[in-house]
Motif scaffolding. Structure first.
Motif, mmCIF file in Angstrom:
data_model
loop_
_atom_site.group_PDB
_atom_site.id
_atom_site.type_symbol
_atom_site.label_atom_id
_atom_site.label_comp_id
_atom_site.label_asym_id
_atom_site.label_seq_id
_atom_site.Cartn_x
_atom_site.Cartn_y
_atom_site.Cartn_z
ATOM 1 N N ALA A 128 -4.286 -50.296 35.262
ATOM 2 C CA ALA A 128 -4.128 -50.008 33.830
ATOM 3 C C ALA A 128 -2.674 -50.190 33.407
ATOM 4 O O ALA A 128 -2.393 -50.757 32.343
ATOM 5 C CB ALA A 128 -4.604 -48.585 33.526
ATOM 6 N N LEU A 129 -1.744 -49.736 34.245
ATOM 7 C CA LEU A 129 -0.322 -49.918 33.948
ATOM 8 C C LEU A 129 0.053 -51.398 33.902
ATOM 9 O O LEU A 129 0.869 -51.817 33.072
ATOM 10 C CB LEU A 129 0.535 -49.188 34.978
ATOM 11 N N PHE A 130 -0.532 -52.175 34.794
ATOM 12 C CA PHE A 130 -0.282 -53.616 34.842
ATOM 13 C C PHE A 130 -0.646 -54.268 33.506
ATOM 14 O O PHE A 130 0.159 -54.991 32.916
ATOM 15 C CB PHE A 130 -1.093 -54.228 35.990
ATOM 16 N N TYR A 131 -1.836 -53.972 33.009
ATOM 17 C CA TYR A 131 -2.271 -54.578 31.747
ATOM 18 C C TYR A 131 -1.511 -54.006 30.553
ATOM 19 O O TYR A 131 -1.258 -54.715 29.583
ATOM 20 C CB TYR A 131 -3.782 -54.424 31.570
ATOM 21 N N GLN A 132 -1.138 -52.754 30.634
ATOM 22 C CA GLN A 132 -0.344 -52.160 29.558
ATOM 23 C C GLN A 132 1.024 -52.830 29.483
ATOM 24 O O GLN A 132 1.512 -53.162 28.396
ATOM 25 C CB GLN A 132 -0.199 -50.660 29.788
ATOM 26 N N GLU A 133 1.659 -53.038 30.633
ATOM 27 C CA GLU A 133 2.954 -53.716 30.666
ATOM 28 C C GLU A 133 2.831 -55.150 30.146
ATOM 29 O O GLU A 133 3.718 -55.630 29.431
ATOM 30 C CB GLU A 133 3.510 -53.730 32.098
ATOM 31 N N LEU A 134 1.734 -55.826 30.522
ATOM 32 C CA LEU A 134 1.527 -57.190 30.019
ATOM 33 C C LEU A 134 1.454 -57.207 28.499
ATOM 34 O O LEU A 134 2.097 -58.044 27.848
ATOM 35 C CB LEU A 134 0.238 -57.778 30.598
ATOM 36 N N ALA A 135 0.690 -56.282 27.944
ATOM 37 C CA ALA A 135 0.545 -56.228 26.483
ATOM 38 C C ALA A 135 1.881 -55.938 25.813
ATOM 39 O O ALA A 135 2.226 -56.562 24.804
ATOM 40 C CB ALA A 135 -0.484 -55.171 26.100
ATOM 41 N N GLU A 136 2.643 -55.017 26.377
ATOM 42 C CA GLU A 136 3.947 -54.667 25.800
ATOM 43 C C GLU A 136 4.922 -55.827 25.902
ATOM 44 O O GLU A 136 5.687 -56.093 24.968
ATOM 45 C CB GLU A 136 4.508 -53.425 26.487
ATOM 46 N N GLU A 137 4.931 -56.500 27.041
ATOM 47 C CA GLU A 137 5.848 -57.627 27.221
ATOM 48 C C GLU A 137 5.496 -58.793 26.300
ATOM 49 O O GLU A 137 6.373 -59.524 25.852
ATOM 50 C CB GLU A 137 5.835 -58.100 28.681
ATOM 51 N N LEU A 138 4.210 -58.971 26.021
ATOM 52 C CA LEU A 138 3.805 -60.055 25.123
ATOM 53 C C LEU A 138 4.241 -59.795 23.687
ATOM 54 O O LEU A 138 4.399 -60.741 22.910
ATOM 55 C CB LEU A 138 2.290 -60.258 25.185
ATOM 56 N N ASP A 159 8.393 -66.613 28.702
ATOM 57 C CA ASP A 159 7.131 -67.352 28.806
ATOM 58 C C ASP A 159 6.068 -66.452 29.413
ATOM 59 O O ASP A 159 6.362 -65.516 30.159
ATOM 60 C CB ASP A 159 7.304 -68.579 29.700
ATOM 61 N N PHE A 160 4.809 -66.778 29.122
ATOM 62 C CA PHE A 160 3.704 -65.977 29.650
ATOM 63 C C PHE A 160 3.691 -65.976 31.172
ATOM 64 O O PHE A 160 3.460 -64.940 31.795
ATOM 65 C CB PHE A 160 2.358 -66.485 29.106
ATOM 66 N N ASP A 161 3.950 -67.146 31.784
ATOM 67 C CA ASP A 161 3.950 -67.225 33.250
ATOM 68 C C ASP A 161 4.974 -66.271 33.859
ATOM 69 O O ASP A 161 4.703 -65.613 34.864
ATOM 70 C CB ASP A 161 4.251 -68.653 33.720
ATOM 71 N N GLU A 162 6.143 -66.209 33.260
ATOM 72 C CA GLU A 162 7.208 -65.335 33.745
ATOM 73 C C GLU A 162 6.825 -63.864 33.583
ATOM 74 O O GLU A 162 7.034 -63.057 34.495
ATOM 75 C CB GLU A 162 8.490 -65.636 32.972
ATOM 76 N N ILE A 163 6.241 -63.523 32.448
ATOM 77 C CA ILE A 163 5.800 -62.147 32.202
ATOM 78 C C ILE A 163 4.723 -61.759 33.205
ATOM 79 O O ILE A 163 4.766 -60.689 33.806
ATOM 80 C CB ILE A 163 5.279 -61.992 30.751
ATOM 81 N N TRP A 164 3.752 -62.648 33.403
ATOM 82 C CA TRP A 164 2.649 -62.367 34.332
ATOM 83 C C TRP A 164 3.178 -62.152 35.743
ATOM 84 O O TRP A 164 2.774 -61.219 36.430
ATOM 85 C CB TRP A 164 1.644 -63.525 34.303
ATOM 86 N N THR A 206 -3.346 -70.107 35.135
ATOM 87 C CA THR A 206 -4.428 -70.772 34.392
ATOM 88 C C THR A 206 -4.835 -70.002 33.147
ATOM 89 O O THR A 206 -5.514 -70.559 32.288
ATOM 90 C CB THR A 206 -5.672 -70.929 35.288
ATOM 91 N N LEU A 207 -4.422 -68.749 33.041
ATOM 92 C CA LEU A 207 -4.877 -67.906 31.941
ATOM 93 C C LEU A 207 -4.341 -68.410 30.602
ATOM 94 O O LEU A 207 -3.142 -68.590 30.426
ATOM 95 C CB LEU A 207 -4.418 -66.461 32.180
ATOM 96 N N GLY A 208 -5.243 -68.652 29.684
ATOM 97 C CA GLY A 208 -4.870 -69.111 28.351
ATOM 98 C C GLY A 208 -4.542 -70.587 28.257
ATOM 99 O O GLY A 208 -4.142 -71.065 27.203
ATOM 100 N N GLN A 209 -4.720 -71.334 29.342
ATOM 101 C CA GLN A 209 -4.366 -72.754 29.348
ATOM 102 C C GLN A 209 -5.553 -73.671 29.085
ATOM 103 O O GLN A 209 -5.360 -74.865 28.868
ATOM 104 C CB GLN A 209 -3.754 -73.129 30.713
ATOM 105 N N HIS A 210 -6.776 -73.112 29.123
ATOM 106 C CA HIS A 210 -7.974 -73.945 29.027
ATOM 107 C C HIS A 210 -8.913 -73.400 27.958
ATOM 108 O O HIS A 210 -8.695 -72.332 27.409
ATOM 109 C CB HIS A 210 -8.701 -73.968 30.386
ATOM 110 N N ASP A 211 -9.989 -74.157 27.725
ATOM 111 C CA ASP A 211 -11.010 -73.674 26.799
ATOM 112 C C ASP A 211 -11.813 -72.546 27.471
ATOM 113 O O ASP A 211 -11.615 -72.247 28.645
ATOM 114 C CB ASP A 211 -11.913 -74.822 26.335
#
Length: 170
Positions: free
Chosen positions: A68-78, A84-89, A116-121
């Motif tokens: 949960a902390l991982f996804y929370q940090e991702l959302a905050e960093e975005l 860049d997203f790759d660097e944040i991830w 790969t996240l967000g790079q494709h359909d």
């Protein structure tokens, strides 16, 4: 004074054995949480079609612990959008590994998925999520087997190593 040292040595090695056992026990649980998070992410991306930041916030509210902390940090960093997203991830994944019982092999799977996240359909994204699920399920099986094999042994091994070292130093 010698006996105090012996008792400290035995107690410290026992604690290390318990810590190893706890780590073995926690790893399958943490991998299971990652699997759950990917299922939620897939549902949010495919059916709700929400942006990644909002999906990460929803996942962080539905899960617990380091995941949960991982996804929370991702959302905050975005929100900051300074990197860049790759660097944040990658940074958030590194922190997740440090905060949880996950290992380097789990990190590699996460990093590969993050590229790969967000790079494709949506259809391609579903395939990447399924592939990541397969990799994580294999890691979960290995972690569960490892815990069943070494879980109880680690507690006893810590105590016995402490006694052995105490006898060796005496």
């Amino acid at each position: 004074m010698k006996w105090i040292g012996v008792l400290l040595l035995i107690s410290m090695s026992t604690v290390l054995g318990w810590e190893w056992g706890r780590s073995l026990k926690q790893r399958p649980k943490h991998i299971q949480l990652l699997l759950q998070s990917l299922q939620i992410l897939e549902a949010e991306m495919v059916y709700s079609q929400v942006p990644l930041q909002e999906a990460f916030q929803l996942i962080s509210k539905k899960l617990q612990g380091p995941t949960a902390l991982f996804y929370q940090e991702l959302a905050e960093e975005l929100e900051n959008k300074e990197k860049d997203f790759d660097e944040i991830w990658e940074e958030c994944a590194q922190r997740l590994i440090g905060q949880s019982a996950l290992q380097k092999s789990d990190l590699e799977i996460l990093l590969q998925f993050g590229r790969t996240l967000g790079q494709h359909d949506i259809e391609q994204q579903k395939k990447h999520i399924k592939l990541t699920n397969l990799y994580l399920e294999e890691q979960w099986k290995n972690a569960t087997e490892r815990f069943q094999t070494y879980g109880k042994l680690s507690n006893v091994l810590g105590l016995l190593c402490g006694i052995f070292l105490a006898l060796l130093f005496m």
